[in-house]
Design a protein around this motif. Structure first.
Motif, mmCIF file in Angstrom:
data_model
loop_
_atom_site.group_PDB
_atom_site.id
_atom_site.type_symbol
_atom_site.label_atom_id
_atom_site.label_comp_id
_atom_site.label_asym_id
_atom_site.label_seq_id
_atom_site.Cartn_x
_atom_site.Cartn_y
_atom_site.Cartn_z
ATOM 1 N N PRO A 138 8.411 1.115 -6.867
ATOM 2 C CA PRO A 138 9.226 0.840 -5.687
ATOM 3 C C PRO A 138 9.213 -0.621 -5.291
ATOM 4 C CG PRO A 138 7.103 1.711 -5.030
ATOM 5 C CD PRO A 138 7.121 1.723 -6.530
ATOM 6 N N SER A 139 10.097 -0.968 -4.374
ATOM 7 C CA SER A 139 10.070 -2.292 -3.766
ATOM 8 C C SER A 139 9.036 -2.307 -2.659
ATOM 9 C CB SER A 139 11.447 -2.643 -3.195
ATOM 10 O OG SER A 139 11.724 -1.831 -2.063
ATOM 11 N N ILE A 140 8.567 -3.506 -2.309
ATOM 12 C CA ILE A 140 7.586 -3.630 -1.234
ATOM 13 C C ILE A 140 8.178 -3.147 0.089
ATOM 14 C CG2 ILE A 140 6.220 -5.254 0.112
ATOM 15 C CD1 ILE A 140 5.121 -4.643 -2.710
ATOM 16 N N GLY A 141 9.429 -3.502 0.354
ATOM 17 C CA GLY A 141 10.062 -3.046 1.590
ATOM 18 C C GLY A 141 10.156 -1.535 1.667
ATOM 19 N N GLY A 142 10.516 -0.905 0.552
ATOM 20 C CA GLY A 142 10.596 0.550 0.526
ATOM 21 C C GLY A 142 9.243 1.209 0.724
ATOM 22 N N MET A 143 8.202 0.606 0.146
ATOM 23 C CA MET A 143 6.857 1.156 0.310
ATOM 24 C C MET A 143 6.436 1.135 1.775
ATOM 25 S SD MET A 143 4.943 -0.501 -2.995
ATOM 26 C CE MET A 143 3.419 0.410 -2.801
ATOM 27 N N LEU A 144 6.759 0.041 2.470
ATOM 28 C CA LEU A 144 6.425 -0.026 3.891
ATOM 29 C C LEU A 144 7.259 0.954 4.697
ATOM 30 C CD1 LEU A 144 5.045 -2.745 2.938
ATOM 31 C CD2 LEU A 144 5.593 -3.602 5.218
ATOM 32 N N ALA A 145 8.540 1.038 4.386
ATOM 33 C CA ALA A 145 9.422 1.914 5.156
ATOM 34 C C ALA A 145 8.982 3.372 5.104
ATOM 35 C CB ALA A 145 10.857 1.781 4.650
ATOM 36 N N HIS A 146 8.294 3.749 4.012
ATOM 37 C CA HIS A 146 7.882 5.155 3.867
ATOM 38 C C HIS A 146 6.364 5.331 3.874
ATOM 39 C CE1 HIS A 146 11.921 6.651 3.308
ATOM 40 N NE2 HIS A 146 12.158 5.585 2.558
ATOM 41 N N ASN A 147 5.616 4.271 4.118
ATOM 42 C CA ASN A 147 4.150 4.345 4.166
ATOM 43 C C ASN A 147 3.594 5.077 2.947
ATOM 44 O OD1 ASN A 147 1.553 3.935 5.198
ATOM 45 N ND2 ASN A 147 1.552 5.933 6.190
ATOM 46 N N THR A 148 3.859 4.526 1.783
ATOM 47 C CA THR A 148 3.476 5.164 0.525
ATOM 48 C C THR A 148 1.966 5.365 0.425
ATOM 49 O OG1 THR A 148 5.331 3.968 -0.460
ATOM 50 C CG2 THR A 148 3.767 4.984 -1.968
ATOM 51 N N GLY A 149 1.562 6.473 -0.196
ATOM 52 C CA GLY A 149 0.145 6.783 -0.393
ATOM 53 C C GLY A 149 -0.293 6.541 -1.826
ATOM 54 N N GLY A 150 0.050 7.471 -2.713
ATOM 55 C CA GLY A 150 -0.280 7.307 -4.125
ATOM 56 C C GLY A 150 -1.560 7.995 -4.540
ATOM 57 N N THR A 151 -1.848 7.880 -5.833
ATOM 58 C CA THR A 151 -2.947 8.653 -6.415
ATOM 59 C C THR A 151 -4.322 8.114 -6.071
ATOM 60 O OG1 THR A 151 -2.710 7.365 -8.452
ATOM 61 C CG2 THR A 151 -1.557 9.477 -8.359
ATOM 62 N N ARG A 152 -4.409 6.857 -5.620
ATOM 63 C CA ARG A 152 -5.735 6.303 -5.305
ATOM 64 C C ARG A 152 -5.892 6.008 -3.806
ATOM 65 N NH1 ARG A 152 -4.555 4.068 -10.623
ATOM 66 N NH2 ARG A 152 -6.080 4.913 -12.091
ATOM 67 N N MET A 153 -5.128 6.730 -3.004
ATOM 68 C CA MET A 153 -5.244 6.599 -1.551
ATOM 69 C C MET A 153 -6.638 6.999 -1.077
ATOM 70 S SD MET A 153 -2.912 8.405 1.363
ATOM 71 C CE MET A 153 -3.489 8.471 3.058
ATOM 72 N N LEU A 154 -7.273 7.908 -1.793
ATOM 73 C CA LEU A 154 -8.612 8.367 -1.448
ATOM 74 C C LEU A 154 -9.570 7.206 -1.245
ATOM 75 C CD1 LEU A 154 -10.595 10.793 -1.248
ATOM 76 C CD2 LEU A 154 -10.888 10.623 -3.710
ATOM 77 N N ARG A 155 -9.430 6.170 -2.062
ATOM 78 C CA ARG A 155 -10.347 5.034 -1.977
ATOM 79 C C ARG A 155 -9.791 3.865 -1.173
ATOM 80 N NH1 ARG A 155 -14.107 2.505 -6.716
ATOM 81 N NH2 ARG A 155 -15.080 0.895 -5.450
ATOM 82 N N HIS A 156 -8.499 3.586 -1.348
ATOM 83 C CA HIS A 156 -7.943 2.351 -0.790
ATOM 84 C C HIS A 156 -7.074 2.560 0.444
ATOM 85 C CE1 HIS A 156 -9.475 0.120 -4.176
ATOM 86 N NE2 HIS A 156 -8.868 0.939 -5.023
ATOM 87 N N GLY A 157 -6.743 3.787 0.777
ATOM 88 C CA GLY A 157 -5.863 4.026 1.902
ATOM 89 C C GLY A 157 -4.394 3.880 1.528
ATOM 90 N N ASP A 158 -3.528 4.141 2.520
ATOM 91 C CA ASP A 158 -2.088 4.071 2.279
ATOM 92 C C ASP A 158 -1.575 2.665 2.566
ATOM 93 O OD1 ASP A 158 -2.236 3.966 5.024
ATOM 94 O OD2 ASP A 158 -1.356 5.942 5.358
ATOM 95 N N VAL A 159 -0.255 2.500 2.555
ATOM 96 C CA VAL A 159 0.342 1.188 2.789
ATOM 97 C C VAL A 159 -0.014 0.670 4.179
ATOM 98 C CG1 VAL A 159 2.566 0.074 3.238
ATOM 99 C CG2 VAL A 159 2.215 1.316 1.112
ATOM 100 N N ARG A 160 -0.002 1.547 5.179
ATOM 101 C CA ARG A 160 -0.322 1.106 6.544
ATOM 102 C C ARG A 160 -1.706 0.460 6.609
ATOM 103 N NH1 ARG A 160 1.192 5.278 9.166
ATOM 104 N NH2 ARG A 160 3.043 4.410 10.195
ATOM 105 N N ALA A 161 -2.660 1.053 5.901
ATOM 106 C CA ALA A 161 -4.024 0.522 5.916
ATOM 107 C C ALA A 161 -4.138 -0.814 5.203
ATOM 108 C CB ALA A 161 -4.971 1.536 5.271
ATOM 109 N N ASN A 162 -3.133 -1.185 4.442
ATOM 110 C CA ASN A 162 -3.183 -2.412 3.645
ATOM 111 C C ASN A 162 -2.107 -3.418 4.029
ATOM 112 O OD1 ASN A 162 -5.321 -1.930 1.368
ATOM 113 N ND2 ASN A 162 -4.204 -0.001 1.532
ATOM 114 N N THR A 163 -1.529 -3.259 5.217
ATOM 115 C CA THR A 163 -0.512 -4.178 5.706
ATOM 116 C C THR A 163 -0.998 -4.834 6.988
ATOM 117 O OG1 THR A 163 1.254 -2.815 4.757
ATOM 118 C CG2 THR A 163 1.889 -4.422 6.421
ATOM 119 N N GLY A 197 6.592 3.455 7.816
ATOM 120 C CA GLY A 197 6.839 4.894 7.892
ATOM 121 C C GLY A 197 8.056 5.269 8.703
ATOM 122 N N SER A 198 8.879 4.288 9.095
ATOM 123 C CA SER A 198 10.045 4.565 9.951
ATOM 124 C C SER A 198 11.290 4.938 9.159
ATOM 125 C CB SER A 198 10.354 3.347 10.822
ATOM 126 O OG SER A 198 10.812 2.268 10.013
#
Length: 469
Positions: A138-163, A197-198
């Motif tokens: 995805p694009s960075i803007g799209g990842m923020l717009a949807h608060n992407t999680g992914g397969t390693r969210m368990l360790r690193h958190g989602d996009v919100r936690a890293n913005t 996530g908006s």
């Protein structure tokens, strides 16, 4: 509204070659990853924030709804236009003004149009990554717009936690700087979190300041066959709280039908567990920034599995095929599509209700829609579940009414167990009805107030978080 008027103005703003009238739009901008293609009055591709602001004002002046699109990899149709008269598609792919890396703060200020793969390729030389792992790009803007999680969210958190901050354009073209890009900043309301996530409903995200993480120097992966379903969460508790605690970067669950579909897709159905697939498999990954000479993850994982194989919870495991196992995990969706129409549910649940939901939903489907085949998988470690169904091609297609009833039935079971109807895909037209039904009226009224504050005329996006207006 005169089509020629807005086209001529758009040409002046960002150049004729970057403006396309509706009938001439390339299919890639209109065809979502799932579902039927969309339609739009036109496509515009600004290269700068200033151009994007002018296009927002142009859309308002011509009574157009602006549909913002990044890489078009989402699964809820939030970036797919559907009205060939009123929807103006704005692609962010040329928004690439900023790529500013701060090696001391380990942050990256980056424009919305950059892809995740580009960011990680450029940061790899510094031993860093934007630690959101996805099968799509995805694009960075799209990842923020949807608060992407992914397969390693368990360790690193989602996009919100890293913005740490972002810049966005509001519906009237006003530029908003939300957050200063600092690790610590309690100097006011964190408005950036409203935009993450908006689904594009509040504004156009133009750039963001991302927190970067060290790249792991080693990984170790195992595909584990538990004795039965009752052994799954005891294994999870032991992995997360025992001697491997702090090293786990992924804990994925894969049902037998999902694993079989992935194996069939790669052309080797008998490759694992001597062809006798377990009812449910666990993909467990350890990761560390330390070299194997200091901490040998493969040896640790093997020792742990040998202990489990000597007990009552694990009957088999596959080790030493890290990339192949992840390739299988990422092949599930394609494998399911080869078997029929996929009906996807991106949900999350309290872990204590995870298996209960699977059982109750499967029983309800067996009664109401017996042709539907459950092939679920997902991020079990963070409570996420892709409860995907396959509707076989040999069956008559579901009517819109029956499909709505199927979705409502599954969501009702999920809601009764305290779950979310959208774990990481966001909210878009595909699940707008679910949002209306399963979000309480008070929350919708408050969300509607936020929407009206940022976008009074409802000019942005296809998602609505407030009451219908």
């Amino acid at each position: 509204m005169s089509g020629s008027d807005w086209l001529a103005e758009a040409h002046r703003i960002c150049g004729a070659e970057f403006v396309v009238d509706g009938p001439a739009i390339e299919p890639r901008y209109l065809q979502p990853a799932r579902y039927a293609p969309g339609r739009a009055a036109g496509l515009v591709r600004p290269a700068t924030t200033a151009q994007a602001a002018a296009l927002l004002r142009l859309a308002a002046a011509h009574d157009l709804t602006l549909v913002i699109q990044g890489a078009h990899t989402g699964l809820v149709r939030a970036a797919t236009p559907s009205d060939q008269r009123r929807h103006l598609l704005l692609s962010t792919e040329r928004l690439r003004e900023v790529f500013d890396f701060d090696p001391l703060d380990r942050t990256l200020r980056v424009s919305a149009g950059y892809r995740l793969s580009e960011v990680n390729e450029r940061m790899a030389g510094h031993g860093l990554q934007f630690a959101i792992d996805l099968s799509a790009d995805p694009s960075i803007g799209g990842m923020l717009a949807h608060n992407t999680g992914g397969t390693r969210m368990l360790r690193h958190g989602d996009v919100r936690a890293n913005t740490l901050g972002l810049t966005a354009l509001l519906a009237d073209g006003t530029l908003l700087q939300a957050g200063r890009g600092l690790q610590k900043d309690n100097a006011g309301l964190a408005l950036q979190h409203l935009f993450i996530g908006s689904s594009g409903a509040l504004g156009l995200i133009c750039e963001a300041t991302l927190r970067l993480q060290p790249q792991p120097r080693q990984r170790a992966v195992a595909l584990v066959a538990p004795r039965d379903l009752d052994a799954v969460f005891p294994l999870y508790r032991e992995v997360m709280g025992g001697e491997l605690a702090g090293l786990v970067s992924a804990f994925e669950g894969i049902s037998r039908p999902a694993l079989a579909a992935a194996l069939a897709h790669v052309g080797d159905p008998g490759r694992l567990f001597d062809g006798r697939l377990p009812e449910y498999a666990l993909l467990i990954e350890l990761a560390s920034e330390l070299l194997a000479a200091r901490l040998d993850l493969a040896a640790l994982l093997q020792d742990w599995l040998e202990q489990q194989l000597g007990g009552e919870r694990v009957v088999d495991a596959v080790l030493g095929a890290d990339e192949q196992l992840w390739a299988l995990r990422h092949a599930i969706s394609e494998g399911l599509r080869e078997q029929g129409a996929v009906i996807g549910f991106d949900i999350s649940l309290p872990r204590r209700h995870f298996m209960r939901f699977r059982a109750e939903a499967a029983a309800w489907l067996a009664r109401e829609f017996p042709a539907a085949r459950v092939a679920d998988f997902g991020h079990l470690g963070d409570g996420g579940l892709h409860f995907n169904l396959v509707w076989p091609r040999a069956e008559p297609p579901l009517s819109a009414q029956d499909l709505a009833r199927l979705r409502e039935g599954v969501y009702a079971i999920n809601a009764a167990l305290g779950g979310s109807f959208s774990a990481e895909h966001g909210v878009g037209p595909q699940i707008q009805a679910g949002y209306r039904q399963w979000t309480d009226a008070h929350t919708q009224r408050l969300a509607g107030g936020v929407e009206r504050l940022f976008d009074p005329e409802a000019r942005l996006g296809l998602t609505r978080f407030g009451p219908e207006r």
